[in-house]
Design a protein around this motif. Structure first.
Motif, PDB file in Angstrom:
ATOM      1  N   TYR A  12       0.852  -1.190   0.000  1.00 59.22           N
ATOM      2  CA  TYR A  12       0.000   0.000   0.000  1.00 59.22           C
ATOM      3  C   TYR A  12       0.886   1.238   0.000  1.00 59.22           C
ATOM      4  O   TYR A  12       1.958   1.244   0.594  1.00 59.22           O
ATOM      5  N   GLU A  42      -8.144  -5.548   4.327  1.00 55.76           N
ATOM      6  CA  GLU A  42      -9.279  -4.650   4.128  1.00 55.76           C
ATOM      7  C   GLU A  42      -9.211  -3.456   5.075  1.00 55.76           C
ATOM      8  O   GLU A  42      -9.451  -2.307   4.674  1.00 55.76           O
ATOM      9  N   ASP A  43      -8.881  -3.710   6.346  1.00 58.27           N
ATOM     10  CA  ASP A  43      -8.798  -2.626   7.323  1.00 58.27           C
ATOM     11  C   ASP A  43      -7.637  -1.688   7.021  1.00 58.27           C
ATOM     12  O   ASP A  43      -7.760  -0.473   7.181  1.00 58.27           O
ATOM     13  N   ASP A  64      -7.074   4.768   2.817  1.00 56.88           N
ATOM     14  CA  ASP A  64      -8.048   5.602   2.110  1.00 56.88           C
ATOM     15  C   ASP A  64      -8.672   6.671   3.006  1.00 56.88           C
ATOM     16  O   ASP A  64      -9.337   7.579   2.513  1.00 56.88           O
ATOM     17  N   GLN A 103      -6.411  -1.110   4.023  1.00 62.96           N
ATOM     18  CA  GLN A 103      -6.838  -0.343   2.847  1.00 62.96           C
ATOM     19  C   GLN A 103      -7.756   0.800   3.252  1.00 62.96           C
ATOM     20  O   GLN A 103      -7.627   1.920   2.761  1.00 62.96           O
ATOM     21  N   LYS A 104      -8.688   0.537   4.158  1.00 60.77           N
ATOM     22  CA  LYS A 104      -9.581   1.590   4.640  1.00 60.77           C
ATOM     23  C   LYS A 104      -8.806   2.677   5.373  1.00 60.77           C
ATOM     24  O   LYS A 104      -9.106   3.866   5.223  1.00 60.77           O
ATOM     25  N   ALA A 105      -7.810   2.285   6.166  1.00 64.26           N
ATOM     26  CA  ALA A 105      -6.992   3.275   6.878  1.00 64.26           C
ATOM     27  C   ALA A 105      -6.218   4.135   5.892  1.00 64.26           C
ATOM     28  O   ALA A 105      -6.120   5.359   6.058  1.00 64.26           O
ATOM     29  N   HIS A 163      -9.659   2.119  15.740  1.00 66.56           N
ATOM     30  CA  HIS A 163     -10.864   1.779  14.998  1.00 66.56           C
ATOM     31  C   HIS A 163     -10.930   0.350  14.481  1.00 66.56           C
ATOM     32  O   HIS A 163     -11.989  -0.084  14.045  1.00 66.56           O
ATOM     33  N   ALA A 164      -9.826  -0.386  14.509  1.00 65.53           N
ATOM     34  CA  ALA A 164      -9.862  -1.728  13.917  1.00 65.53           C
ATOM     35  C   ALA A 164      -9.333  -2.814  14.852  1.00 65.53           C
ATOM     36  O   ALA A 164      -9.163  -3.949  14.423  1.00 65.53           O
ATOM     37  N   THR A 207     -11.017   5.969   5.287  1.00 58.61           N
ATOM     38  CA  THR A 207     -12.425   5.617   5.490  1.00 58.61           C
ATOM     39  C   THR A 207     -12.633   4.655   6.656  1.00 58.61           C
ATOM     40  O   THR A 207     -13.738   4.155   6.839  1.00 58.61           O
ATOM     41  N   LEU A 208     -11.590   4.404   7.425  1.00 60.48           N
ATOM     42  CA  LEU A 208     -11.698   3.470   8.545  1.00 60.48           C
ATOM     43  C   LEU A 208     -12.419   4.144   9.701  1.00 60.48           C
ATOM     44  O   LEU A 208     -12.002   5.201  10.179  1.00 60.48           O
ATOM     45  N   ASP A 244      -5.063   5.156  13.934  1.00 57.80           N
ATOM     46  CA  ASP A 244      -6.353   4.773  13.348  1.00 57.80           C
ATOM     47  C   ASP A 244      -6.581   3.270  13.442  1.00 57.80           C
ATOM     48  O   ASP A 244      -7.677   2.820  13.788  1.00 57.80           O
TER      49      ASP A 244
END
Length: 178
Positions: free
Chosen positions: A15, A124-125, A131, A127-129, A31-32, A133-134, A27
């Motif tokens: 990434y 997935e988590d 982006d 990638q969201k971080a 959040h994850a 969007t996490l 993050d």
């Protein structure tokens, strides 16, 4: 930068982040459900510093100070070595008992399934971080156990005293006899 890992290229995801590594780390932890890493380098110098970890997966960063760090998700050293054994034909050296003690799985099929699922979720988590969007999942409100407990069914009259259950008239008795 990161190089090859013993488990093979199918267990590596790259990434390119636009936020600093410490911000991404916060993050992921908040959040994850990740555990914050101490930026050690388990695979050696210049192979990535551990930003965060969850399950048997590590999130490595090429630089802690970079404005736009490169990240990679890989399996931890122990899981890398187990999967290397499996991929190179040494799977029989591990007994079912050893696999269960090391991973909680009864066999190679269960281990591969569990590892693939957790690796996918971590990716997935991350990638969201990356982006931005996490977000922390919304938890269902917890019920107070006292309020949530059902009341005993006393003919739908739980707040009445035992004296109120009798249908006959209540006779008043004088407090002292004259």
């Amino acid at each position: 930068m990161f190089g090859l890992y013993p488990a093979g290229s199918s267990w590596v995801r790259h990434y390119n982040a636009t936020a600093m590594a410490r911000v991404l780390q916060q993050d992921l932890v908040k959040h994850a459900g990740f555990t914050a890493g101490v930026f050690h380098q388990p695979f050696g110098a210049d192979r990535g510093a551990v930003l965060a970890q969850r399950d048997s997966c590590l999130v490595l960063a090429d630089s802690i100070e970079s404005e736009k760090p490169e990240l990679v998700v890989v399996l931890d050293v122990e899981m890398q070595n187990l999967l290397w054994s499996f991929n190179t034909g040494y799977a029989s050296q591990w007994s079912g008992r050893e696999l269960r003690a090391l991973t909680g799985c009864d066999g190679w099929d269960a281990l591969l399934t569990q590892t693939a699922a957790s690796f996918q979720k971590v990716c997935e988590d991350v990638q969201k971080a990356v982006d931005g969007t996490l977000v922390k999942p919304v938890e269902a409100p917890k019920l107070d156990p006292v309020i949530a407990a059902p009341l005993p069914n006393d003919d739908d009259m739980p707040w009445m005293s035992a004296d109120d259950y009798f249908g006959g008239p209540v006779l008043e008795v004088p407090t002292c006899a004259l």
